[in-house]
Scaffold this active site. Structure first.
Site: not given
Ligand code: UT7
Length: 332
Positions: A114, A255, A285
């Site tokens: 990215c 980004h 993204n």
């Molecule tokens: O572009 C280059 C670099 N990339 C980035 O900068 C991406 C950075 N990361 C992100 O944008 C975020 O971390 C994500 C959007 C990918 C994920 O969001 P998050 O707020 O970090 O979620 P998480 O992985 O901490 O998950 C929180 C909860 C979990 O459930 P529990 O364990 O709390 O019950 C996940 O299983 O949300 C759940 N979850 C989802 N639920 C519904 C994770 N993905 C999803 C989903 N839909 N798509």
């Protein structure tokens, strides 16, 4: 001494739109969750027979048309991509050059995920300032749908396809020159964002075993935290090293990974909402394409004017990061 000026911008998005509602039918997610956690509502997806080079070529044609520079005078093409047309070779930059009919050029791809657009901006600047090249076409182009696992809700909800391109050319006028570009990397975080299969480091014994598994894998939450920390530090440094206050920046173009990252970094820099360019909601993204696509949006909305100071910042797999202070300096 020659300086490097940012002359023009262009972008292209494929026609097909994949909405959050569409994704909710494919994986266990919802429009509400994706909107709240990322700010993304929809992303564009390239057609099966539409390749990264096609997206890049379409964006480049627009950037060249808007530049006022004769295509015959372009002497270098650099493409930043993690989803090239072909694994290894030929480079997407050479394919784009052929599609544009460019001759007498140096052409190559770089892989900085990215951060790719900021990296190729720094390369273009260095080649121009050294006197080796005069007119460099830089392209961030991605068909990320070709390396996205649409059964993995942790990645498929954020990525989309698209391309952006810019013409960077030599000038003797320091007023219109790119002020500074920072680039950085730290391989100790390599496992946060990877396509673990398909290369010589793969655990698979043969390419045929992995044909269907060259997908991106991401430790999203850890990546998120490192992104906010690293970007804030890097952007503060580039501003202070150049004695520029954040309110002198007309357009902060980060980004477009996740609205929450953009907001956290913007707040840390005390940016006003009208300074911060946000397009993640409609494109998702798009990795190396996201900054030039966002820049193209403000150009087409009439908000990007000659002399406006842009602050770019990016973060991605590698890990890599970078920032740039760039006045918009069109010739026409
Ligand atoms: O572009 C280059 C670099 N990339 C980035 O900068 C991406 C950075 N990361 C992100 O944008 C975020 O971390 C994500 C959007 C990918 C994920 O969001 P998050 O707020 O970090 O979620 P998480 O992985 O901490 O998950 C929180 C909860 C979990 O459930 P529990 O364990 O709390 O019950 C996940 O299983 O949300 C759940 N979850 C989802 N639920 C519904 C994770 N993905 C999803 C989903 N839909 N798509």
């Amino acid at each position: 001494m020659a300086y490097a000026a940012f002359r023009s911008i262009g972008a292209y998005v494929p026609e097909k739109i994949l909405t959050n509602e569409d994704l909710a039918k494919m994986v266990d997610t919802s429009d509400e969750w994706i909107t709240k956690r990322t700010g993304i509502k929809e992303r564009h997806i390239a057609a099966e027979n539409e390749f990264t080079s096609d997206l890049g070529t379409n964006a480049a044609k627009i950037a060249i048309d808007r530049s006022g520079i004769n295509p015959d005078e372009i002497d270098m093409v650099i493409c930043a991509t993690i989803s090239p047309d072909y694994f290894c070779m030929p480079s997407t930059a050479t394919i784009v050059s052929k599609k544009l009919g460019l001759k007498n050029i140096t052409a190559f791809d770089i892989s900085a995920a990215c951060t790719g657009f900021v990296y190729i901006l720094s390369i273009a600047k260095a080649f121009i300032e050294s006197g080796m090249k005069k007119n460099v076409l830089i392209i961030g182009a991605e068909k990320l749908s070709s390396i996205t696992d649409y059964t993995d809700r942790g990645t498929c909800i954020i990525f989309g396809d698209g391309a952006g391109a810019a013409l960077i050319s030599a000038t003797e006028n320091k007023e219109e020159a790119i002020i500074d570009v920072h680039t950085g990397a730290d391989g100790t975080y390599a496992d946060l964002l990877m396509t673990p299969n398909g290369g010589s480091g793969s655990e698979h014994d043969s390419l045929s075993e992995e044909v269907n598994s060259c997908f991106m894998q991401m430790k999203g939450n850890e990546t998120f935290k490192v992104a906010v920390r690293t970007l804030t530090k890097d952007v503060k440094e580039i501003l202070s090293e150049n004695n520029i206050e954040s309110d002198s920046v007309k357009h902060f173009i980060p980004h477009q990974a996740n609205y929450r990252i953009i907001k956290a970094v913007g707040d840390a820099l005390k940016m006003k909402d009208e300074q911060v360019v946000v397009t993640v909601g409609k494109y998702g993204n798009t990795s190396s394409a996201s900054i030039p696509m966002a820049m193209n949006d403000i150009y087409e909305n009439g908000k990007l004017q000659k002399g406006d100071l842009m602050l770019l910042d990016a973060f991605g797999g590698g890990l890599t990061w970078g920032s740039a202070l760039v006045p918009f300096s069109p010739l026409v």
